[in-house]
Design a protein around this motif. Sequence first.
Motif, PDB file in Angstrom:
ATOM      1  N   ARG A 179      46.774  40.898 -10.922  1.00  0.00           N
ATOM      2  CA  ARG A 179      46.359  39.750 -10.107  1.00  0.00           C
ATOM      3  C   ARG A 179      46.872  39.879  -8.680  1.00  0.00           C
ATOM      4  N   ASP A 189      43.490  35.143 -16.221  1.00  0.00           N
ATOM      5  CA  ASP A 189      43.111  35.697 -14.917  1.00  0.00           C
ATOM      6  C   ASP A 189      41.817  35.044 -14.426  1.00  0.00           C
ATOM      7  N   ARG A 228      36.547  42.343  -9.213  1.00  0.00           N
ATOM      8  CA  ARG A 228      37.282  41.940  -8.021  1.00  0.00           C
ATOM      9  C   ARG A 228      36.303  41.593  -6.913  1.00  0.00           C
ATOM     10  N   SER A 251      41.741  45.142  -2.437  1.00  0.00           N
ATOM     11  CA  SER A 251      43.057  45.132  -3.077  1.00  0.00           C
ATOM     12  C   SER A 251      44.165  44.941  -2.033  1.00  0.00           C
ATOM     13  N   ASN A 284      45.427  42.674  -6.886  1.00  0.00           N
ATOM     14  CA  ASN A 284      43.982  42.494  -6.914  1.00  0.00           C
ATOM     15  C   ASN A 284      43.269  43.807  -7.220  1.00  0.00           C
TER      16      ASN A 284
END
Length: 242
Positions: free
Chosen positions: A87, A122, A143, A147, A90
């Motif tokens: 999480r 999540d 996603r 990230s 990411n």
Amino acid sequence: MPKYKQNVIFYEEKKPLFDLYEIDMEISRSLDRKIWLKSGGYIVIDEAEALVVIDVNTGRFVGKKDLEDTILKTNLEAIREIAHQLRIRNCGGIIIVDFIDMEKESHREKVLEAMRDEVSKDRARTHVMSMSQLGLVEMTRKRTRPSLIRILCEPCSYCEGKGYIKRKSTIANEVFRELERDAGQFGNKKQNIVVHCHADVADWVYETEGDTLEHIEKKIGQSVAFKIEPTYHLEQYEIFFV
Ligand SMILES: [Zn+2]
């Protein structure tokens, strides 16, 4: 959204807000490859372009008697950290988790179930597939934003994102081979050879490869000097015949 006004507090303290919640520490933890678990085990996260690989390790020696239980405990502890890291980092796409090998089928099922349970919290859609014969668990995570690493980092300018640079001995040996190759082309013509290179490579040659250098000088019939170039990359060198 005025109706959420009561949820917001204006922060006026001297201490930076990031420090209050130890955000910097959490960020630096989430950029590291290796993350320690409380029990002494650790996980290693490698974020490649198309794949995230997570390795779970016990970290210290455990007695044979309760080995299976320690392994299960470490795997379960790792799951909470893995879900948290997925999480916070990411991570997206395919994620492969290499759990510590478990003998008992019941333990394997427990781990798989715990992983499914943990990722169900999540907000990004995450699917946990089955566990393979080798104890690998495949997951996918959807996603939407880049990230954490993409946001905060860029490829290392020194190694160009490879994550590795050549050993000093490797570069020194490249220089030696090139000296032998090039010196031969000039026949008997007397020349001075100067190798321009990084200080670490020159040091390496003089400290540990003195004999090799001497041998090469004898073989090519010329003396070789090294000149340090402070602006050179470690892997960079140039040979001049003057
Ligand atoms: Zn690098």
